[in-house]
Design an enzyme around this catalytic site. Structure first.
Site, PDB file in Angstrom:
ATOM      1  CE  LYS A 118      -1.651   3.023   2.630  1.00 63.22           C
ATOM      2  NZ  LYS A 118      -1.720   4.147   1.707  1.00 63.22           N
ATOM      3  CB  CYS A 151      12.857   9.602   8.283  1.00 65.86           C
ATOM      4  SG  CYS A 151      13.768   8.515   7.157  1.00 65.86           S
ATOM      5  CD  GLU A 185       9.965  13.472  11.119  1.00 68.36           C
ATOM      6  OE1 GLU A 185       8.774  12.906  11.269  1.00 68.36           O
ATOM      7  OE2 GLU A 185      10.654  12.963  10.541  1.00 68.36           O
ATOM      8  CD  GLU A 189      13.282   1.174   9.330  1.00 75.34           C
ATOM      9  OE1 GLU A 189      13.781   2.536   9.744  1.00 75.34           O
ATOM     10  OE2 GLU A 189      13.798   0.306   9.237  1.00 75.34           O
TER      11      GLU A 189
HETATM   12  P1  NAP Z   1       1.817   8.783   7.283  1.00 71.70           P
HETATM   13  O1  NAP Z   1       0.829   9.681   7.512  1.00 71.70           O
HETATM   14  O2  NAP Z   1       2.228   7.811   8.835  1.00 71.70           O
HETATM   15  O3  NAP Z   1       1.638   7.707   6.297  1.00 71.70           O
HETATM   16  C1  NAP Z   1       2.733   6.494   5.727  1.00 71.70           C
HETATM   17  C2  NAP Z   1       1.608   5.404   5.225  1.00 71.70           C
HETATM   18  O4  NAP Z   1       0.815   5.147   6.245  1.00 71.70           O
HETATM   19  C3  NAP Z   1       0.901   5.908   4.105  1.00 71.70           C
HETATM   20  O5  NAP Z   1       0.830   4.941   2.897  1.00 71.70           O
HETATM   21  C4  NAP Z   1      -0.534   6.401   4.384  1.00 71.70           C
HETATM   22  O6  NAP Z   1      -1.388   6.252   3.609  1.00 71.70           O
HETATM   23  C5  NAP Z   1      -0.540   5.229   5.669  1.00 71.70           C
HETATM   24  N1  NAP Z   1      -1.308   5.715   6.703  1.00 71.70           N
HETATM   25  C6  NAP Z   1      -1.735   6.872   7.250  1.00 71.70           C
HETATM   26  N2  NAP Z   1      -2.677   6.835   7.852  1.00 71.70           N
HETATM   27  C7  NAP Z   1      -3.009   5.601   8.395  1.00 71.70           C
HETATM   28  C8  NAP Z   1      -3.802   4.644   9.259  1.00 71.70           C
HETATM   29  N3  NAP Z   1      -4.480   5.659  10.144  1.00 71.70           N
HETATM   30  N4  NAP Z   1      -3.971   3.745   9.285  1.00 71.70           N
HETATM   31  C9  NAP Z   1      -2.973   2.767   8.301  1.00 71.70           C
HETATM   32  N5  NAP Z   1      -2.366   3.328   7.443  1.00 71.70           N
HETATM   33  C10 NAP Z   1      -2.054   4.888   7.229  1.00 71.70           C
HETATM   34  O7  NAP Z   1       3.430   9.249   7.081  1.00 71.70           O
HETATM   35  P2  NAP Z   1       3.779  10.263   5.951  1.00 71.70           P
HETATM   36  O8  NAP Z   1       3.351  11.722   6.208  1.00 71.70           O
HETATM   37  O9  NAP Z   1       3.276   9.768   4.686  1.00 71.70           O
HETATM   38  O10 NAP Z   1       5.415  10.278   6.058  1.00 71.70           O
HETATM   39  C11 NAP Z   1       6.171  11.015   6.668  1.00 71.70           C
HETATM   40  C12 NAP Z   1       6.687  10.232   7.826  1.00 71.70           C
HETATM   41  O11 NAP Z   1       7.212   9.043   7.690  1.00 71.70           O
HETATM   42  C13 NAP Z   1       7.739  11.179   8.665  1.00 71.70           C
HETATM   43  O12 NAP Z   1       7.507  11.061  10.107  1.00 71.70           O
HETATM   44  C14 NAP Z   1       8.746  10.369   8.203  1.00 71.70           C
HETATM   45  O13 NAP Z   1      10.128  10.490   9.131  1.00 71.70           O
HETATM   46  C15 NAP Z   1       8.463   9.020   8.241  1.00 71.70           C
HETATM   47  N6  NAP Z   1       9.506   8.153   7.418  1.00 71.70           N
HETATM   48  C16 NAP Z   1      10.272   7.561   8.150  1.00 71.70           C
HETATM   49  C17 NAP Z   1      11.276   6.747   7.282  1.00 71.70           C
HETATM   50  C18 NAP Z   1      12.445   5.452   8.042  1.00 71.70           C
HETATM   51  O14 NAP Z   1      12.929   4.850   7.500  1.00 71.70           O
HETATM   52  N7  NAP Z   1      12.362   5.794   9.489  1.00 71.70           N
HETATM   53  C19 NAP Z   1      11.586   6.589   6.109  1.00 71.70           C
HETATM   54  C20 NAP Z   1      10.720   7.541   5.267  1.00 71.70           C
HETATM   55  C21 NAP Z   1       9.740   8.368   6.333  1.00 71.70           C
HETATM   56  P3  NAP Z   1      -2.026   7.597   2.907  1.00 71.70           P
HETATM   57  O15 NAP Z   1      -0.923   8.739   2.944  1.00 71.70           O
HETATM   58  O16 NAP Z   1      -2.481   6.847   1.478  1.00 71.70           O
HETATM   59  O17 NAP Z   1      -3.271   7.917   3.543  1.00 71.70           O
END
Ligand code: NAP
Length: 493
Positions: free
Chosen positions: A189, A299, A396, A265
């Site tokens: 997904k 991240c 962040e 992650e």
């Molecule tokens: P996010 O809002 O948590 O979304 C990540 C994924 O989870 C997306 O596919 C999103 O789907 C899905 N998602 C969102 N809400 C959900 C829920 N309630 N239940 C199940 N799935 C859900 O994060 P983001 O804003 O896309 O990404 C930024 C974050 O990712 C930052 O905090 C960054 O630090 C972190 N990150 C970490 C790493 C690492 O390796 N540690 C790498 C890259 C990014 P939709 O977007 O389709 O709604």
């Protein structure tokens, strides 16, 4: 193509070529509801294309296919699985330009950075094509000598991989590569804001010979219900998630019921530390990468700069001078070095954090001009005199803002650096080897860059501690997230 009036021929071509449906059993199908969702160009805010919007039923159908394909895929010789990954690497390398353009269109980063991400993502397929044939076990004699202990590694089974928008290809590749190398089938997904890159590699994997059902995609506007429905399904054996800490915590709670294996992650808040004996020009070069790579939306991005007070002025002045050379604009323009953020919410969050820091007494020493546009542009800024407790330091940022805090002693610095709940990455700049080792060992993070502002490497174990999650991606250990160790006791009479 909806709403778009100014696409170039090559942009229209890559958008037209990418599959818009859901990959199920080797075919691209519409959503069962017929619903679609729009994918925006963050540099204009306009919809680029519509893609199928998966329902809970579509997700279940993708898992049905993954479950059906699991036994044959696990039994496929490791070399054959590896060859599919290798061909994927080769096809991605051949098509770097088209994939990079697609990525910049949906995510916004400068095209040169998209080319690098395509190469980085492809490298995970190369790395795990090599690891597929290296999975091993062990043989030992039991302490009483009466039996032999044999261990083997077996695939965990069908996996759900959930990825974010900030690295649309690499975050998927570093999960799909080891999962396939281990013999697991997958439902992926991708984030709804950037599904096109994932669809493009799903099509390449199919072209590379991936059997039907081994990979399914469920792009959806209903992440919460679609993901929860799969976690609740007892046939799912593993969830690997990259995204925010908040969502990761919720998925960990949901996964507890079925004892689903988890890799998380999550978010980061990397300190970038410059000691008084550092090579300042080199530290500034690396700071540009650590802060501004991926528009600041990484991240591992340097989120807070701690600079020894004796070199604070020199570092801040040289760093700000480099910001003056930035060119902000649409990432498809080769001259652009900083693209838009992903959406308006991201822009608003950055503004709120900067405003709070300024209200506390911080100074914006340089701010880039912005293009006139309906897109989600955010000024790159160097901010000095920031309080160590400011939200600009503790949250962040996920944007192109560099808050600088002066420090005077190593102990003070370590106290601030480790005060964060996050523990993903840190960067330290010093010429003193003893200090480099001492500080690296004391930092509560999963990864430390010593005199380096970039950590990502498929051959290295990527991951964090504390609220940055658990599990490692890449390196030899990356495949361990997708295997179970089975023990066989052999009686010896
Ligand atoms: P996010 O809002 O948590 O979304 C990540 C994924 O989870 C997306 O596919 C999103 O789907 C899905 N998602 C969102 N809400 C959900 C829920 N309630 N239940 C199940 N799935 C859900 O994060 P983001 O804003 O896309 O990404 C930024 C974050 O990712 C930052 O905090 C960054 O630090 C972190 N990150 C970490 C790493 C690492 O390796 N540690 C790498 C890259 C990014 P939709 O977007 O389709 O709604």
């Amino acid at each position: 193509m909806p709403n778009i009036t100014s696409l170039t021929e090559s942009e229209a071509a890559v958008l037209s070529a990418v599959p818009k449906g859901l990959l199920r059993n080797g075919a691209w199908v519409d959503s069962s509801t017929g619903m679609t969702l729009g994918v925006d160009d963050p540099s204009t805010g306009e919809v680029l294309v519509e893609v199928a919007d998966a329902s809970v039923e579509d997700a279940r159908a993708a898992l049905d296919a993954a479950v059906a394909a699991q036994p044959a895929w696990a039994a496929t010789p490791p070399r054959e699985r590896g060859e599919i990954l290798r061909r994927t690497y080769e096809l991605m390398t051949e098509r770097n330009e088209e994939l990079a353009l697609l990525m910049t269109l949906e995510m916004g980063k400068p095209i040169a950075e998209s080319r690098s991400e395509v190469a980085y993502a492809a490298d995970f397929f190369r790395w795990f094509s090599e690891e597929a044939v290296r999975l091993d076990g062990s043989w030992s004699t039991a302490p009483d000598g009466k039996s032999r202990i044999i261990t083997m590694k077996q695939p965990v089974g069908p996996c759900l991989l959930v990825t974010p928008w900030n690295f649309p290809l690499a975050m998927g590749a570093r999960k799909i590569g080891p999962a396939f190398a281990a013999g697991c089938t997958v439902v992926v997904k991708a984030a709804k804001q950037t599904p096109l890159s994932m669809h493009a590699i799903a099509a390449i994997l199919t072209e590379a010979g991936l059997p039907d059902g081994v990979l399914g995609t469920v792009t959806t506007s209903k992440a919460s219900s679609v993901v929860s429905s799969l976690i609740e399904d007892p046939r799912l054996r593993k969830l690997s998630f990259t995204g925010s800490t908040e969502v990761g915590q919720s998925l960990a709670e949901q996964s507890a019921k079925g004892l689903i294996r988890l890799s998380l992650e999550l978010g980061g808040n990397a300190p970038f530390i410059v000691f008084e004996d550092a090579d300042i020009d080199h530290a500034v070069d690396q700071a540009m990468l650590a802060k501004l790579r991926n528009n600041g939306e990484a991240c591992t991005a340097a989120n807070r700069f701690y600079v020894h007070e004796s070199v604070l002025d020199e570092f801040s002045t040289k760093f700000a001078a480099r910001f003056e050379k930035l060119v902000v604009g649409r990432g498809t323009d080769a001259a652009v070095t900083l693209g838009p953020l992903i959406d308006q919410a991201a822009v608003d969050k950055v503004e709120e954090l900067v405003a709070a820091a300024v209200a506390e007494g911080a100074t914006v020493v340089y701010e880039t001009p912005l293009p006139k546009s309906t897109g989600y542009f955010s000024a790159a800024r160097v901010v000095t005199g920031v309080s160590p407790t400011s939200r600009l330091v503790t949250d962040e940022i996920f944007g192109p803002v560099a808050p600088i805090v002066g420090f005077s002693t190593e102990d003070e610095l370590l106290g601030w650096a480790n005060a964060s709940d996050y523990g993903l990455a840190a960067y330290i700049f010093t010429r003193d080897l003893d200090r480099a080792v001492r500080v690296s060992e004391k930092l509560e993070v999963g990864m430390v860059g010593v005199n380096r502002g970039v950590l990502s490497n498929p051959a290295a174990p990527f991951g964090g501690v504390k609220s940055s999650g658990y599990g490692r991606e890449g390196a030899h250990v990356g495949i361990d997230e997708y295997v179970e160790t089975k023990y066989l006791s052999l009686n010896v009479g």
